[in-house]
Every structure is written in C-alpha cells, then in structure tokens.
Design a protein around this motif. Structure first.
Motif, short mmCIF file in Angstrom:
data_model
loop_
_atom_site.label_atom_id
_atom_site.label_comp_id
_atom_site.label_asym_id
_atom_site.label_seq_id
_atom_site.Cartn_x
_atom_site.Cartn_y
_atom_site.Cartn_z
N PHE A 144 -2.61 53.64 -28.51
CA PHE A 144 -3.14 53.61 -27.15
C PHE A 144 -4.40 54.47 -26.99
CE2 PHE A 144 1.32 52.48 -26.92
CZ PHE A 144 1.28 51.33 -26.14
N SER A 160 -4.94 49.23 -26.33
CA SER A 160 -3.71 48.48 -26.07
C SER A 160 -3.11 47.90 -27.34
CB SER A 160 -3.98 47.35 -25.06
OG SER A 160 -4.19 47.87 -23.77
N MET A 163 0.57 47.59 -27.22
CA MET A 163 1.03 46.41 -26.47
C MET A 163 0.90 45.14 -27.31
SD MET A 163 2.19 47.60 -23.67
CE MET A 163 2.67 45.92 -23.25
N SER A 198 5.99 48.85 -20.14
CA SER A 198 5.56 47.84 -21.10
C SER A 198 5.97 46.45 -20.64
CB SER A 198 6.16 48.12 -22.49
OG SER A 198 5.63 49.30 -23.05
N THR A 201 3.71 45.38 -18.03
CA THR A 201 2.40 45.01 -18.57
C THR A 201 2.46 43.65 -19.25
OG1 THR A 201 1.91 47.37 -18.89
CG2 THR A 201 0.52 45.80 -20.08
N GLY A 225 -1.31 51.80 -16.15
CA GLY A 225 -2.38 51.31 -17.00
C GLY A 225 -3.65 52.10 -16.72
N GLN A 281 -1.53 55.30 -22.42
CA GLN A 281 -0.90 54.20 -21.70
C GLN A 281 -1.76 52.96 -21.91
OE1 GLN A 281 -1.48 54.69 -17.24
NE2 GLN A 281 -1.90 56.79 -17.90
N PRO A 282 -1.23 51.78 -21.64
CA PRO A 282 -2.02 50.57 -21.86
C PRO A 282 -3.35 50.64 -21.12
CG PRO A 282 0.26 50.02 -21.37
CD PRO A 282 0.12 51.49 -21.13
N CYS A 283 -4.38 50.13 -21.76
CA CYS A 283 -5.71 50.15 -21.17
C CYS A 283 -5.99 48.81 -20.47
CB CYS A 283 -6.78 50.40 -22.23
SG CYS A 283 -8.46 50.41 -21.57
N HIS A 288 -7.21 42.00 -23.02
CA HIS A 288 -5.77 41.97 -23.28
C HIS A 288 -4.99 42.20 -22.00
CE1 HIS A 288 -6.85 41.75 -27.41
NE2 HIS A 288 -7.32 42.97 -27.46
N VAL A 289 -5.45 43.15 -21.20
CA VAL A 289 -4.91 43.38 -19.85
C VAL A 289 -6.10 43.19 -18.91
CG1 VAL A 289 -3.61 44.92 -18.34
CG2 VAL A 289 -3.29 45.06 -20.82
#
Length: 514
Positions: A144, A160, A163, A198, A201, A225, A281-283, A288-289
């Motif tokens: 991450f 990410s 993820m 997660s 997400t 995020g 944390q997820p970006c 991707h997000v």
C-alpha cells in the motif's frame, strides 16, 4: 490422512481431518519478489508432480502486533515477500458446488494473515457445508505504498497492490474452487476491520466485478481510502525517514522488508508516527479504485451484490488501551480532540448529541467514554450504516447488525470492543486465550451458534434469517431494521438513532480512517 486434488497449476496434497479436507499454502499468484516487488500480481506458475499443501505459507512482512496478549491473534510463521497464498477447508472433493466463503483478514493493512488460528475454517465449513478460503495479501509498504508519483514512474506502484492481490485470489477461486466442491457462482467475501474495509473497497473496484456475489464487511466498509495527494505525502515521509532519495529507484528497491517496515515508526523503532494516522490503506488512484468506494457503490458499482454489514458497540475501547492519556481527558480536551477531526462548531454539537443520548439511556458520559463512542461510530459504525443506506438502491438484499456482547477481560473495561465478534463467527472461542476475551458458558455458545447460522445462511442464499435468530428483515431508511447480537439477540429498528442523526451533515470523507 492425505488427500489430493488437481487444479489448473498442478496436483496438491492436503490433509483429511475430522471429515474435512484441508489444503494450505496454495499459491494464487507469482511470488512478488525481486523485479515483481511493487507490481500488480501475476499469474502463478504451474508445477509437475504433487505439491505439498499441508503447511501454511509464509506471512506477509509485518511488525509485531502491539496487542498480542491473545495467542489466537498472534501471527506466527516465517515472514517473506513470497506470501501470496491461500488456504481451503472443504467437506468433500466432489462436484456438489457448495457456497464459497472467502475471508480477508484485518490488521490496519499492516499486520495479520490468513493462517491465524482465530480464522480456522473448520467449524464454518463443517457446520454449514461450505467451502471456506482464507487469503494472504501484501501489507504495509509492500502492498500500500504509492511510489509512482514520487519516483516519476521509476517504481510504478499505485498504492493498491494489496487490493490487487485480493482480486487475484478471487480470480483463483473462480478458476479452481469447483475442484474443491465449491460453487464459483456463489462466492461470499467477508472480512473484519481492514478486512471489512477491503470488502468495501472490492465492492467499488472494477477489476473485482463479478468475482463475488455477496459481501459481509465487519467493522469497516466503504469509507477507507487515501486520495492520491495523501498517499504521496505518506510516500515522501516514509522515504525521508528511511534516508533515501525519491529519485534513486535503485536505493529504494534495495531496501529490505525489515527496513521498509520502519518507515512509519518514530525514532524508537516501535511507536507508529501519529502524524501519519493509518498510513497504509487503499489508494483512490483513479484507475484501480476510480473514486471513493462509497461514491462508487452509491452509483451502482455493486449492483446485484447482497450485503450484510455491521459493527461492534464499543469498537474503540480496544484502541483506548494504547492511549494512556485518555483517562485524564476533560471536556475541553475532548473538544480539542474532536476539532482535529471536525470543525469546532460541528464537534461541539456532536459531543452534545452523544452526551444527551447516552445520559438518557443511563450510560456513562465521561469525556473518555464519549470519545470512545464517537470514534467507534466515526471509524466503524457510520460507514456501515451509510453503506446500508445506499446499496438498497441497487439490490434490496441488504442487512444490518450490531454486536453488543461485552468482553469479561480486564474487569470489563473492553466492553463490546473491536475484534470481539471474530471468535463467535468462526467458532474459535475455544482457542488459547479466547475464553478470557470472549467469555465461556451456554450464553457464549448460543450467541456463537446464532452468528454462525446467520453468516452461513447469508452465504447460502443472500438472506441471513435462520431458525436460531428468526426472520431478519432487510434494511431500509424508513425502519433501519438491525439485528442486535448479544445476550438477548433480537431485531431492533434504528438502534442508537440519536447518535446516527448527529452525523447527518458530516461529509463521507470524515469517516473510516484514522
């Protein structure tokens, strides 16, 4: 006894134990080592002969868990960047096409593994006639850390990759789980804390679309995020602390996992840098997000997915153990703390609302308890509520729960704290150390049965109603029906509604992160 199964990559040898077939340490992606570090996961290699799948794989590199008093929560085993493996528990190696439950562990995106004894899949697989899968994914700076911008593309990590590992594990499930007696067309993802975040997400990720059909985010949902700007600031601070120049990609790549793990710690090498909050944390990277997960879900990205979401009544009390100054907090100090998260007038109004609602129920209104209640809701409960509010626009199969069982540990100071529900869900309260944490006796066993029945029923049909808890009504904004799991499990309309309303004007960006 041993058992063998053939999958796309080759043959596996696992164990048969107590009527279950168990396969451990199965690689679902190529090892993300060497030149693959900080890249998206690649397909795993095939092998000849029979691969031993009787031992768990290595866990992702991580620092030691600060709250390690519970042996069931300890992350044992070798640490290695070569950690992308999963584990399978199944009642039979046949063509029955059982429901599949895929567990994503928590741990602030920095600790944990699918091999923790707390997540042993035996009870759920046996009781529910389901196939249970637990997965590893890259954590912390290896999963991450966004380096694409600060290195001018020399290291293209998006922030990410962890993820994307989870997506790769779900692709493996789609392609192989039928060989374990599972149905790739009936997959439920569930996870707690960072695992719940997660799950939230994954509901928003285009790459995960169609890989699962039901979701159970526990104590975390769609509000965690990091925007690109925050992810870049984290990367700059980590590289500065490690003493490497962002333009020197070679020096960054030469860092060992042990060195990378110190990048968010203070000079003592133990204490997390408070200015970074939950650094990893997820970006929300635009690809991707694409956007904040709650926005994506509100727009219908998870249409067709049944959701069961909830949290624990006093989540934050677990983290208060690491906050020795909390017991000295006065009202002015509480206002100052909350004003760092919200603007001052809003913070004051929120504190007043919690004070009034808790006093009316006869609950403690000390500044410390008000802080615990507010942070419980800001980070965990309200994100779940907001997910439950938007998802029915796209799929009516939405259910809400609140877990209220109190821990007897430490004289009861933990209350119904973070992670307490895990042993009930997995049927692992018998593991070493768990009795003191969760309690023992018929009431504990009854609650565990009720929760397992609900989770298993939901995985099977998308409806968690069961004989042990009765009919569980779907969530809607008119009634806000919520299953309250505790000493007297029952369905309630809009529990703690006064506190929920107090957040109505608060934007989504305030929730879900530290």
């Amino acid at each position: 006894m041993s058992a063998t199964v053939s999958i796309h990559q080759g043959k596996l040898e696992g164990d048969e134990q107590g009527g279950l077939f168990i396969f451990k340490g199965i690689p679902f992606a190529a090892p993300p080592v060497g030149g693959r570090r900080w890249l998206a996961p690649e397909k795993p290699a095939s092998w000849t002969g029979v691969r031993d799948a009787r031992r768990f794989g290595a866990v992702a590199p991580q620092n030691k868990l600060m709250l390690s008093a519970l042996s069931a929560m300890v992350v044992d085993g070798e640490q290695s960047e070569d950690c992308l493996t999963l584990n399978v528990w199944t009642p039979a190696l046949d063509g029955k096409r059982r429901p599949v439950m895929v567990w994503i562990h928590g741990g602030a995106f920095t600790i944990g593994s699918g091999s923790q004894s707390l997540y042993d899949g035996s009870v759920l697989a046996r009781r529910g006639d389901v196939v249970l899968v637990t997965v590893n994914y890259r954590l912390g700076p290896l999963g991450f850390l966004r380096l694409a911008d600060v290195t001018n593309g020399k290291i293209p990590s998006t922030g990410s990759e962890g993820m994307l590992d989870q997506v790769a594990a779900l692709e493996w499930v789609r392609d192989n789980i039928a060989e374990f007696g599972g149905d790739p067309g009936n997959v439920t993802i569930f996870g707690e804390s960072a695992g719940g975040m997660s799950v939230g997400t994954l509901l928003a990720m285009p790459a995960a679309r169609g890989l699962f059909h039901k979701a159970i985010p526990q104590s975390g949902a769609c509000h965690t995020g990091a925007p690109v700007a925050r992810a870049n600031r984290t990367a700059e601070r980590v590289l500065s602390r490690l003493g490497v120049n962002p333009s020197d990609a070679g020096a960054i790549r030469a860092l060992t996992p042990a060195q990378l793990l110190t990048g968010t710690l203070l000079d003592d090498g133990k204490t997390p840098d408070p200015e970074l909050g939950m650094a990893y944390q997820p970006c929300i990277d635009g690809t991707h997000v694409p956007r904040a997960a709650i926005e994506m879900v509100a727009d219908g990205n998870a249409s067709g997915v049944a959701v069961m979401v909830g949290s624990n009544l006093e989540e934050w009390k677990l983290f208060s153990l690491m906050d020795p100054s909390l017991h000295k907090l006065d009202r002015a100090g509480l206002g100052a703390r909350m004003s760092r998260r919200l603007t001052a007038p809003t913070a004051d109004a929120l504190i007043d609302a919690y004070d009034k609602a808790r006093a009316a129920r006869g609950e403690s209104v000390t500044p410390a308890d008000l802080f615990n209640a507010i942070e419980t809701d800001r980070v965990f409960r309200i994100p779940g509520v907001r997910l439950a509010q938007v998802q029915p626009r796209h799929d009516a199969r939405v259910y809400s729960y609140l877990f209220t069982w109190p821990s007897p540990a430490m004289g009861g100071v933990l209350g119904s704290c973070h992670a307490l529900e895990l042993g009930f869900v997995f049927g692992t309260n018998h593991m070493p150390g768990m009795a003191a944490f969760a309690g023992t006796g018929p009431a504990v066993e009854k609650l565990a049965t009720q929760m397992q029945d609900a989770w298993l029923a939901f995985a099977r049909s998308g409806d968690p109603s069961s004989e042990s808890i009765g009919k569980w009504k779907r969530y809607d904004e008119a009634r806000r029906s919520t299953m309250v799991f505790g000493a007297n499990t029952k369905l309630e309309d809009a529990p703690r509604e006064e506190e929920r309303r107090a957040w109505d004007a608060t934007p989504d960006k305030i929730f879900g992160s530290l």
